[in-house]
Design a protein around this motif. Structure first.
Motif, mmCIF file in Angstrom:
data_model
loop_
_atom_site.group_PDB
_atom_site.id
_atom_site.type_symbol
_atom_site.label_atom_id
_atom_site.label_comp_id
_atom_site.label_asym_id
_atom_site.label_seq_id
_atom_site.Cartn_x
_atom_site.Cartn_y
_atom_site.Cartn_z
ATOM 1 N N ASN A 118 2.070 50.645 65.044
ATOM 2 C CA ASN A 118 1.536 51.404 66.165
ATOM 3 C C ASN A 118 2.541 51.678 67.282
ATOM 4 O O ASN A 118 2.171 52.203 68.325
ATOM 5 C CB ASN A 118 0.260 50.760 66.719
ATOM 6 N N SER A 119 3.811 51.391 67.057
ATOM 7 C CA SER A 119 4.836 51.787 68.027
ATOM 8 C C SER A 119 5.433 53.149 67.663
ATOM 9 O O SER A 119 6.372 53.602 68.307
ATOM 10 C CB SER A 119 5.933 50.724 68.136
ATOM 11 N N PHE A 120 4.880 53.793 66.634
ATOM 12 C CA PHE A 120 5.294 55.134 66.248
ATOM 13 C C PHE A 120 4.106 56.075 66.382
ATOM 14 O O PHE A 120 2.960 55.674 66.189
ATOM 15 C CB PHE A 120 5.784 55.171 64.791
ATOM 16 N N THR A 121 4.389 57.322 66.711
ATOM 17 C CA THR A 121 3.369 58.357 66.692
ATOM 18 C C THR A 121 3.775 59.409 65.671
ATOM 19 O O THR A 121 4.957 59.596 65.380
ATOM 20 C CB THR A 121 3.187 59.018 68.070
ATOM 21 N N GLN A 179 7.767 59.472 65.561
ATOM 22 C CA GLN A 179 8.549 59.273 66.774
ATOM 23 C C GLN A 179 8.303 57.865 67.290
ATOM 24 O O GLN A 179 7.152 57.440 67.425
ATOM 25 C CB GLN A 179 8.148 60.301 67.827
ATOM 26 N N TYR A 180 9.388 57.164 67.573
ATOM 27 C CA TYR A 180 9.283 55.817 68.109
ATOM 28 C C TYR A 180 8.862 55.886 69.572
ATOM 29 O O TYR A 180 9.551 56.477 70.406
ATOM 30 C CB TYR A 180 10.621 55.091 67.967
ATOM 31 N N GLU A 181 7.702 55.322 69.872
ATOM 32 C CA GLU A 181 7.163 55.300 71.229
ATOM 33 C C GLU A 181 6.513 53.947 71.472
ATOM 34 O O GLU A 181 5.320 53.779 71.238
ATOM 35 C CB GLU A 181 6.129 56.410 71.423
ATOM 36 N N PRO A 182 7.274 52.957 71.909
ATOM 37 C CA PRO A 182 6.717 51.617 72.114
ATOM 38 C C PRO A 182 5.466 51.604 72.982
ATOM 39 O O PRO A 182 4.581 50.784 72.776
ATOM 40 C CB PRO A 182 7.857 50.849 72.779
ATOM 41 N N ARG A 183 5.346 52.531 73.937
ATOM 42 C CA ARG A 183 4.158 52.579 74.801
ATOM 43 C C ARG A 183 2.898 52.986 74.026
ATOM 44 O O ARG A 183 1.793 52.759 74.474
ATOM 45 C CB ARG A 183 4.380 53.533 75.957
ATOM 46 N N ALA A 184 3.083 53.582 72.839
ATOM 47 C CA ALA A 184 1.938 54.033 72.043
ATOM 48 C C ALA A 184 1.120 52.853 71.516
ATOM 49 O O ALA A 184 -0.040 53.018 71.157
ATOM 50 C CB ALA A 184 2.420 54.897 70.880
ATOM 51 N N GLU A 185 1.720 51.667 71.481
ATOM 52 C CA GLU A 185 1.001 50.483 70.994
ATOM 53 C C GLU A 185 -0.302 50.264 71.774
ATOM 54 O O GLU A 185 -1.301 49.851 71.208
ATOM 55 C CB GLU A 185 1.887 49.235 71.090
ATOM 56 N N ALA A 186 -0.269 50.563 73.051
ATOM 57 C CA ALA A 186 -1.456 50.371 73.889
ATOM 58 C C ALA A 186 -2.526 51.428 73.618
ATOM 59 O O ALA A 186 -3.697 51.211 73.896
ATOM 60 C CB ALA A 186 -1.065 50.408 75.367
#
Length: 113
Positions: free
Chosen positions: A54-57, A79-86
């Motif tokens: 879930n750190s990727f979108t 796309q790597y998006e660490p904020r997407a985990e939330a």
């Protein structure tokens, strides 16, 4: 986690895999991407999957043209998006899932060994 799992997304095994791994399916909510059988006009179903944490979108997902295999290739751009985990809830396994997975592994070992 790409793979030719030869299993449909709605199978118990695939659902269990997702809960045990916490992996997301970028196909979810985007329709059905039938990847097999590339040689048949009417008989097609989704056997191939890409899972991610879930750190990727998902940026892009599409089935490509037949390249001579019995499976269609699939293009997945993440796309790597660490904020997407939330924002993206990962599937979680419960005790029953862990027990089922353990039994499946034991059965597989017996069959091989």
């Amino acid at each position: 986690m790409p793979g030719d799992l030869d299993d449909v997304a709605w199978s118990q095994t695939t659902k269990l895999f997702q809960r045990m791994s916490g992996a997301l399916d970028p196909q979810r909510g985007r329709g059905m991407f039938s990847t097999f059988h590339a040689g048949h006009l009417l008989l097609k179903w989704p056997l191939d999957h890409v899972f991610h944490d879930n750190s990727f979108t998902s940026v892009e997902l599409k089935r490509l043209l037949n390249i001579g295999s019995d499976h269609f290739p699939v293009l997945v751009e993440l796309q790597y998006e660490p904020r997407a985990e939330a924002e993206q809830e990962a599937p979680e396994a419960d005790q029953a899932d862990r027990e089922e997975a353990k039994e499946m592994i034991e059965e597989g070992r017996k069959a091989v060994g």
